[in-house]
Structures are given as C-alpha cells and as structure tokens.
Design an enzyme around this catalytic site. Structure first.
Site, PDB file in Angstrom:
ATOM      1  N   ASP A  14       0.844  -1.231  -0.005  1.00 37.74           N
ATOM      2  CA  ASP A  14       0.141   0.063   0.047  1.00 37.74           C
ATOM      3  C   ASP A  14       1.047   1.214   0.134  1.00 37.74           C
ATOM      4  O   ASP A  14       2.208   1.129   0.354  1.00 37.74           O
ATOM      5  CB  ASP A  14      -0.926  -0.151   1.305  1.00 37.74           C
ATOM      6  CG  ASP A  14      -1.855   1.002   1.389  1.00 37.74           C
ATOM      7  OD1 ASP A  14      -2.556   1.399   0.395  1.00 37.74           O
ATOM      8  OD2 ASP A  14      -2.051   1.887   2.483  1.00 37.74           O
ATOM      9  N   ASP A  25      -0.113   5.120   0.856  1.00 38.15           N
ATOM     10  CA  ASP A  25      -0.371   6.267   2.002  1.00 38.15           C
ATOM     11  C   ASP A  25      -0.590   5.515   3.313  1.00 38.15           C
ATOM     12  O   ASP A  25      -1.363   4.364   3.536  1.00 38.15           O
ATOM     13  CB  ASP A  25      -1.828   6.842   1.632  1.00 38.15           C
ATOM     14  CG  ASP A  25      -2.042   8.310   2.472  1.00 38.15           C
ATOM     15  OD1 ASP A  25      -0.978   8.695   3.312  1.00 38.15           O
ATOM     16  OD2 ASP A  25      -2.847   8.937   2.117  1.00 38.15           O
ATOM     17  N   ASP A  57      -1.498  -0.468   5.973  1.00 39.65           N
ATOM     18  CA  ASP A  57      -1.744   0.278   7.273  1.00 39.65           C
ATOM     19  C   ASP A  57      -2.983   0.194   7.693  1.00 39.65           C
ATOM     20  O   ASP A  57      -3.451   0.745   8.840  1.00 39.65           O
ATOM     21  CB  ASP A  57      -1.365   1.918   7.117  1.00 39.65           C
ATOM     22  CG  ASP A  57      -2.201   2.291   6.174  1.00 39.65           C
ATOM     23  OD1 ASP A  57      -2.401   2.128   5.243  1.00 39.65           O
ATOM     24  OD2 ASP A  57      -2.845   3.586   6.681  1.00 39.65           O
TER      25      ASP A  57
HETATM   26 MG    MG Z   1      -2.925   3.086   3.244  1.00 35.48          MG
END
Ligand code: MG
Length: 262
Positions: free
Chosen positions: A13, A15, A211
């Site tokens: 991923d 961000d 995240d």
């Molecule tokens: Mg993310």
C-alpha cells in the site's frame, strides 16, 4: 511467527506505508533495497483512482522515491482490467471520476466507448467535480440497466481540515436511490490484487503490506495471502485487538519489518 520463506511477491500500500501526506516515511528506500537484494518482487497497490500511474510516480519522485509507473497499480487500472475481461469490445461506459479513471478507460486505443445517453456500464470513482446532475445521471443509468462498478469503496477522503466524501460515498448515494449494489474492484475486495498478481512473476508467496485492517489486511486475508500491518498509518494496536481479522505480522514501521525479515 517466523518470517515468510523464499522469494516473495509484495503487494504494498502507499499512503500510511510509504508516506504520510507529502512526506516519505523513514526506511522506505531501505525497504525497497532489501526487497531487491532478496529477490522479492513488489508492486505498489493503491485504492485511489484519481491519478494516473504516471502522476503517482511523479508524486513519489517529488518525495524522493523512484518508482516506474508500471510498478504502480491504481484501482482505476484494476477496474479497466476487470472490465476488459467482462465487457465486450466497444462496450458503452458512463464513467464518473478523475483523470486516472478516465484515461484508464478511454485513452486512445481503448476498447471502450464513453456514453452518457444509453450506457451499458456505470463506473464510479472519486470525482472532485461531482455534481447533482452527475449523480442523478448515474442513478438513472443504473435504473435503466447499466451494470454498476465502483473503483474503490472508501467512503471518506481524509484532508488536513477533516474527512471529505470518497468514491464510496457516491456509491452509497447510487445504491440508496436505486437499491442496486455495486461490484467493487478496490480493497477490501480482491479484484485489485488479482490484477496485481497478473502483473507479477508467477512464483512466490504473496504478502500484503498495509496500514489499514479494514482494507489492506481484510483484502489480503480474503485473497489467502500473508498479511503484514504497519502502524505508520490509520490502524492502531487497539484496532488490531478489536478487529476480527488479525494480520499475520504486526510492525511499528517498515524498518522493523526489514529487520525482522532479513
Ligand atoms: Mg494506506
């Protein structure tokens, strides 16, 4: 738990894993150096459909990270791949979204035709130029039988001032009005990862690094992949305790992952 064995296929991923806001996170360059030295392949996978792969690559370069556009998969590109398997040549598509989605679907040589009069498909992504008229046209298209596809189900888009509507918010409006559920390509659905794997070597254990429990980790779990959560973005340790699907690995950040898996 030890570490994943052999050569890995890393679905990473962006961000909250590689950067926050416009700031690259600590240890990102070392993470890619470790992956390359160990013979792991990696692909950056983002639910965001607004930007093209080249635009995402440019943003990363401005943060000091060099990634070729082909090393990035957006939900817009994954939606195109899914449609290419589902829709015939010349399929008529009404698309609401940013340049990332519109270029993915309608760049020169595309097999799809933009159509707001009698679309066969309604494709919805994040659209910063959303209007009542566009949403109304989307609802009418679906009522008239257009198949409803959404790039990513994120209801919110965080900004410094607060949360703003994401593609999932437009999706909710169309579903509320029409009663029709969308086919979703982005995480936590697995369509985007299936496209990702088609772009990668055929061999190697699949590892999802993200995240967010409710997108990255849930999608990885559904795919049957190994999952690693880093705590540099949205989800916290308390979230992990409360969430029914647990990541296989939990790290403070990428440097801790590299240290543990080296
Ligand atoms: Mg993310």
């Amino acid at each position: 738990m030890g570490r994943p064995e052999g050569r890995l296929r890393l679905l990473v991923d962006l961000d909250g894993v590689l950067y926050r806001g416009t700031t690259i996170l600590q240890g990102v360059a070392e993470f890619f150096a470790w992956a390359e030295a160990a013979g792991h392949s990696s692909l950056l996978v983002t639910n965001n459909s607004l930007r093209t792969q080249a635009e995402v690559s440019g943003n990363l370069r401005r943060m000091g990270l060099s990634v070729e556009p082909g090393g990035i998969l957006t939900s817009a590109i994954a939606t195109r791949a899914w449609l290419q398997a589902q829709a015939p040549e010349g399929a008529r598509i009404q698309a609401l979204g940013g340049s990332g989605l519109l270029q993915a679907l309608f760049s020169p040589g595309s097999r799809f035709t933009p159509d707001w009069e009698s679309p066969e498909w309604l494709v919805l992504g994040q659209d910063f130029d959303m209007t009542y008229q566009k949403l109304a046209a989307a609802c009418i298209a679906v009522q008239n039988g257009a198949r409803f596809v959404v790039t990513n189900p994120d209801t919110t888009l965080p900004t410094e001032a607060g949360l703003t509507p994401g593609a999932g918010a437009w999706q909710a409006v169309v579903t509320l009005v029409t009663g029709v559920q969308a086919t979703v390509i982005g995480k936590p659905e697995t369509g985007i990862f299936e496209t990702a794997l088609a772009m990668m070597p055929a061999e190697g254990a699949v590892v999802v690094i993200g995240d967010r429990l409710d997108t990255d980790i849930l999608a990885g779990h559904r795919l049957g992949a190994t999952t690693a959560l880093v705590l540099t973005g949205v989800s916290t340790r308390a979230d992990v305790d409360a969430y029914p699907v647990k990541p296989d690995y939990l790290f403070e950040d990428l440097p801790e992952l590299v240290a543990s898996w080296s």
